[in-house]
Design a protein around this motif. Structure first.
Motif, PDB file in Angstrom:
ATOM      1  N   ASP A 144      72.840 -37.144  15.859  1.00 12.99           N
ATOM      2  CA  ASP A 144      73.928 -37.895  15.227  1.00 12.99           C
ATOM      3  C   ASP A 144      73.432 -39.260  14.755  1.00 12.99           C
ATOM      4  O   ASP A 144      73.783 -39.716  13.656  1.00 12.99           O
ATOM      5  CB  ASP A 144      75.071 -38.056  16.220  1.00 12.99           C
ATOM      6  N   GLY A 147      71.440 -38.802  11.669  1.00  9.17           N
ATOM      7  CA  GLY A 147      72.321 -38.468  10.552  1.00  9.17           C
ATOM      8  C   GLY A 147      73.026 -39.681   9.981  1.00  9.17           C
ATOM      9  O   GLY A 147      73.194 -39.790   8.754  1.00  9.17           O
ATOM     10  N   ARG A 148      73.423 -40.598  10.842  1.00  9.15           N
ATOM     11  CA  ARG A 148      74.089 -41.817  10.358  1.00  9.15           C
ATOM     12  C   ARG A 148      73.133 -42.673   9.532  1.00  9.15           C
ATOM     13  O   ARG A 148      73.558 -43.350   8.588  1.00  9.15           O
ATOM     14  CB  ARG A 148      74.633 -42.618  11.532  1.00  9.15           C
ATOM     15  N   ARG A 149      71.860 -42.648   9.883  1.00  9.27           N
ATOM     16  CA  ARG A 149      70.896 -43.520   9.209  1.00  9.27           C
ATOM     17  C   ARG A 149      70.203 -42.843   8.033  1.00  9.27           C
ATOM     18  O   ARG A 149      69.662 -43.524   7.161  1.00  9.27           O
ATOM     19  CB  ARG A 149      69.856 -44.016  10.212  1.00  9.27           C
ATOM     20  N   PRO A 151      71.514 -39.711   6.102  1.00 11.47           N
ATOM     21  CA  PRO A 151      72.328 -38.542   5.730  1.00 11.47           C
ATOM     22  C   PRO A 151      71.662 -37.759   4.602  1.00 11.47           C
ATOM     23  O   PRO A 151      71.001 -38.323   3.729  1.00 11.47           O
ATOM     24  CB  PRO A 151      73.653 -39.165   5.282  1.00 11.47           C
ATOM     25  N   GLY A 152      71.820 -36.443   4.662  1.00 10.79           N
ATOM     26  CA  GLY A 152      71.278 -35.595   3.616  1.00 10.79           C
ATOM     27  C   GLY A 152      69.811 -35.238   3.768  1.00 10.79           C
ATOM     28  O   GLY A 152      69.245 -34.580   2.901  1.00 10.79           O
ATOM     29  N   SER A 153      69.190 -35.652   4.861  1.00 13.95           N
ATOM     30  CA  SER A 153      67.757 -35.413   5.020  1.00 13.95           C
ATOM     31  C   SER A 153      67.483 -34.123   5.784  1.00 13.95           C
ATOM     32  O   SER A 153      68.366 -33.524   6.391  1.00 13.95           O
ATOM     33  CB  SER A 153      67.105 -36.597   5.731  1.00 13.95           C
ATOM     34  N   ALA A 197      75.084 -31.737  12.131  1.00 14.48           N
ATOM     35  CA  ALA A 197      74.316 -31.625  10.886  1.00 14.48           C
ATOM     36  C   ALA A 197      75.238 -31.533   9.681  1.00 14.48           C
ATOM     37  O   ALA A 197      74.989 -32.160   8.639  1.00 14.48           O
ATOM     38  CB  ALA A 197      73.397 -30.405  10.961  1.00 14.48           C
ATOM     39  N   ARG A 199      78.251 -32.718   9.412  1.00 13.58           N
ATOM     40  CA  ARG A 199      78.922 -34.008   9.230  1.00 13.58           C
ATOM     41  C   ARG A 199      78.054 -34.971   8.425  1.00 13.58           C
ATOM     42  O   ARG A 199      78.563 -35.782   7.649  1.00 13.58           O
ATOM     43  CB  ARG A 199      79.256 -34.604  10.597  1.00 13.58           C
ATOM     44  N   HIS A 200      76.734 -34.873   8.598  1.00 18.87           N
ATOM     45  CA  HIS A 200      75.825 -35.798   7.921  1.00 18.87           C
ATOM     46  C   HIS A 200      75.010 -35.125   6.819  1.00 18.87           C
ATOM     47  O   HIS A 200      74.069 -35.727   6.300  1.00 18.87           O
ATOM     48  CB  HIS A 200      74.873 -36.422   8.947  1.00 18.87           C
ATOM     49  N   ARG A 201      75.372 -33.897   6.483  1.00 15.36           N
ATOM     50  CA  ARG A 201      74.659 -33.135   5.430  1.00 15.36           C
ATOM     51  C   ARG A 201      73.163 -32.991   5.752  1.00 15.36           C
ATOM     52  O   ARG A 201      72.324 -33.018   4.865  1.00 15.36           O
ATOM     53  CB  ARG A 201      74.853 -33.796   4.067  1.00 15.36           C
ATOM     54  N   LEU A 202      72.826 -32.826   7.025  1.00 21.86           N
ATOM     55  CA  LEU A 202      71.441 -32.639   7.436  1.00 21.86           C
ATOM     56  C   LEU A 202      71.043 -31.177   7.309  1.00 21.86           C
ATOM     57  O   LEU A 202      71.864 -30.271   7.513  1.00 21.86           O
ATOM     58  CB  LEU A 202      71.262 -33.077   8.893  1.00 21.86           C
TER      59      LEU A 202
END
Length: 409
Positions: A144, A147-149, A151-153, A197, A199-202
């Protein structure tokens, strides 16, 4: 039989010649007299041999394999330069921002570096993500946070299948086993990992597992069960839409450490990986420390004291656990050899102590050795990993010296 027992560790690059210990074909005692003690002597050819053994096993099993050295085990610049030159296919496994910087500054590109750490702070992530290396996280909260730092990676996750492989067997290791450890997302946590994942598009592209510690061929049944469970976790993540492309089996591969030990059967090891992971069509990674570098170095120290104390002979050395502490941190076996009489019969047992002002600075008790005299040189074998890399300044004792040989004579 006595000679065979005392020299169970002998192999090319670590031999007895005319009764004397040699490293890379050089007389160990002469090296100590020339370069001073305490001293690490490295046979770099051994690193190349071990790396090629792993790569060859992958190829024989028909796997796309990736070998990475665990940098925490060995970071000497001379050794890393040799590895870049002689085994350029070997990448690096790192576990701190400092190790990321070290890897980049010693010739590895971001694409060749895999980061797997634990309890990673936001400060850590800022440095690691900026470097562009691939990151594996091992806790839901860490996923998480990443993901916050970022996103999308794309990201990897370290999992914990509740079983591991060790030298002792039984499936219980410090990294994975029935007892909770600080490492890895448990099987029942995969659903939450998928939700984080999303939530953060991971994109989860790697599944990592730290299989265990020091396992040899007898530990391969536990290894097989570990990999089987991990394969199931990969399938779960794929069914959730994550294109897992690599399964990184971490480190833990052992080398012979005691009389009677046999080298790890790499062909059988790779065949297990092929059977369990081959159907998934993934790249298979391994990140050994011990297997690649443990056997490449010996530590030489001068005997400065031989004294009977209440019936126990103490042999005191001019080195301490500040520069050779794997035995103290991990309980690792530490073979000790008298350099001038490496294959001589045992004269009795001794306690071998160091020069650190602490009561537990002991390298071994009831150690069988030939008669030892002050001024002798004693060698500690199999110390190429998790020793010099963990040097401290306790008692303000300085680091040991080091020499490196790229050939054998």
């Amino acid at each position: 039989m006595q000679e065979l027992t005392r020299t169970w560790w002998a192999r090319p690059g670590l031999e007895v010649r005319d009764g004397r210990l040699t490293v890379a074909g050089r007389d160990a005692e002469e090296l100590a007299r020339t370069h001073g003690t305490p001293l690490y002597v490295h046979d770099l050819v051994r690193v190349r041999e071990q790396a090629r053994g792993l790569s060859g096993a992958f190829a024989l099993a028909g796997l796309r394999g990736v070998v990475r050295l665990a940098l925490k085990a060995q970071r000497e610049p001379a050794l890393l330069a040799y590895l870049r030159s002689e085994a350029p296919e070997v990448g690096l496994d790192v576990c701190s921002p400092g190790e990321v910087d070290w890897a980049l500054s010693h010739g590895w590109s971001p694409a060749e570096i895999s980061y797997t750490g634990t309890n990673v702070s936001e400060r850590d992530l800022d440095r690691i993500l900026a470097a562009g290396v691939h990151v594996n996280v091992d806790l839901l909260s860490q996923l998480d946070r990443l993901g916050r730092r970022a996103p999308g990676s794309a990201v990897g996750v370290r999992v914990n299948p509740r079983i591991g492989a060790t030298a002792a067997g039984g499936g219980d290791s410090l990294y994975a086993g029935p007892k909770p450890t600080k490492f890895g997302i448990l099987p029942e946590g995969l659903g939450e990992a998928v939700a984080i994942a999303a939530r953060h598009r991971l994109v989860i592209d790697t599944v990592h597992v730290h299989v265990g510690d020091g396992y040899l061929t007898p530990g391969l049944p536990d290894f097989e069960e570990t990999v089987r469970r991990v394969a199931g976790m990969v399938t779960t993540l794929r069914e959730a839409g994550h294109p897992v492309a690599e399964v990184n089996t971490g480190g833990g591969l052992g080398v012979p450490d005691r009389p009677g030990d046999e080298p790890l059967d790499l062909e059988r090891w790779a065949a297990i990986l092929a059977a369990q992971l081959g159907p998934l069509d993934v790249t298979v990674g391994t990140e050994p420390g011990d297997f690649l570098v443990k056997e490449c170095a010996v530590h030489l120290a001068e005997v400065v004291t031989v004294e009977d104390r209440d019936g126990v002979t103490f042999v005191g050395l001019d080195t301490g656990w500040n520069v050779m502490d794997e035995h103290f941190v991990y309980g690792a076996n530490l073979p000790l050899v008298l350099c001038r009489a490496a294959d001589a019969p045992t004269a009795g047992t001794v306690t071998v102590s160091g020069n650190i002002n602490e009561g537990d600075d002991l390298f071994g008790e009831d150690v069988p050795l030939p008669e030892v005299r002050e001024g002798d040189i004693l060698a500690a074998l199999h110390v190429g990993s998790y020793n010099a890399s963990m040097t401290s300044l306790h008692c303000l004792r300085e680091a040991a010296g080091a020499v490196f040989f790229e050939d054998r004579v």
